[in-house]
Design an enzyme around this catalytic site. Structure first.
Site, mmCIF file in Angstrom:
data_model
loop_
_atom_site.group_PDB
_atom_site.id
_atom_site.type_symbol
_atom_site.label_atom_id
_atom_site.label_comp_id
_atom_site.label_asym_id
_atom_site.label_seq_id
_atom_site.Cartn_x
_atom_site.Cartn_y
_atom_site.Cartn_z
ATOM 1 N N HIS A 98 0.800 -1.325 -0.005
ATOM 2 C CA HIS A 98 0.085 0.033 -0.051
ATOM 3 C C HIS A 98 0.856 1.266 -0.008
ATOM 4 O O HIS A 98 0.521 2.477 0.336
ATOM 5 C CB HIS A 98 -0.897 -0.011 1.178
ATOM 6 C CG HIS A 98 -2.174 -1.034 1.157
ATOM 7 N ND1 HIS A 98 -2.659 -1.442 2.143
ATOM 8 C CD2 HIS A 98 -2.637 -1.879 0.245
ATOM 9 C CE1 HIS A 98 -3.512 -2.420 1.997
ATOM 10 N NE2 HIS A 98 -3.472 -2.668 0.651
ATOM 11 N N ILE A 105 0.652 7.023 0.022
ATOM 12 C CA ILE A 105 0.376 5.923 1.005
ATOM 13 C C ILE A 105 -1.446 5.544 0.495
ATOM 14 O O ILE A 105 -2.204 6.529 0.578
ATOM 15 C CB ILE A 105 0.379 6.065 2.385
ATOM 16 C CG1 ILE A 105 1.692 6.564 2.593
ATOM 17 C CG2 ILE A 105 -0.305 5.174 3.283
ATOM 18 C CD1 ILE A 105 1.940 7.192 4.212
ATOM 19 N N CYS A 106 -1.614 4.375 0.098
ATOM 20 C CA CYS A 106 -2.794 3.991 0.011
ATOM 21 C C CYS A 106 -3.457 3.751 1.430
ATOM 22 O O CYS A 106 -3.533 2.399 1.738
ATOM 23 C CB CYS A 106 -3.086 3.180 -0.958
ATOM 24 S SG CYS A 106 -4.886 2.497 -1.416
ATOM 25 N N LEU A 107 -4.221 4.598 1.917
ATOM 26 C CA LEU A 107 -4.687 4.277 3.262
ATOM 27 C C LEU A 107 -6.242 5.158 3.373
ATOM 28 O O LEU A 107 -6.079 6.483 3.442
ATOM 29 C CB LEU A 107 -3.818 4.887 4.478
ATOM 30 C CG LEU A 107 -4.215 4.165 5.715
ATOM 31 C CD1 LEU A 107 -4.310 2.960 6.198
ATOM 32 C CD2 LEU A 107 -3.252 4.902 6.884
#
Length: 166
Positions: A98, A105-107
């Site tokens: 992620h 950041i893929c969050l």
């Protein structure tokens, strides 16, 4: 003499004061009691309230143990109603499904699931948890394409959250 422009200016000034108070309160709490593995860059804190750099140490017993990463927070004028821009910076970007090689950041809590109830502390804990639960170091499958075509600001990305296991 009434002026709509001065009223808007006053409202903006009050918003900025609230944002500064909120950030100051969060920073004091963070310096006093940071989450485990988080180290605050003292120089970063004193320079500006809209930019903060933290170090995150990989948790013991995880695949990131012994590694240290730099995390940058950028706060816009609508914080805490709008999420901060959070990216990994420097030469050591964690290799994680992620985390893109450019530090994005893929969050979900950094975009769609952001709430003013969240804080710098809770973002740090979420990122540490995300890193700690990872079992294999690898980049997202679309890393090279994303890095070539993305905006510099990850908040402008329309993320697709599809992996709750990592």
């Amino acid at each position: 003499m009434y002026s709509p422009r001065s009223e808007a200016s006053l409202a903006q000034s009050c918003t900025l004061q609230r944002q500064e108070k909120r950030l100051q309160k969060e920073l004091v709490a963070l310096i006093k009691e940071p989450p485990p593995g988080v180290v605050i860059d003292g120089e970063s804190v004193g320079q500006s309230l809209d930019l903060l750099v933290l170090s995150i140490n990989g948790a013991q017993g995880t695949i990131y143990e012994g590694e240290q990463f730099q995390l940058q927070f950028r706060f816009g004028p609508k914080y805490p109603f709008d999420s901060p821009e959070v990216v990994f910076i420097g030469t050591e970007i964690p290799v994680h499904p992620h985390v893109y090689s450019n530090g994005h950041i893929c969050l979900s809590i950094l975009t769609d699931d952001w709430s003013p109830a969240l804080s710098i502390f809770s973002v740090c804990v979420s990122i540490i948890s995300m890193l700690s639960s990872c079992k294999e170091k690898k980049r997202p499958p679309d890393d090279s394409m994303y890095v070539k075509t993305c905006s510099k600001n990850p908040k402008k990305t329309k993320w697709w959250y599809h992996d709750e296991e990592v």
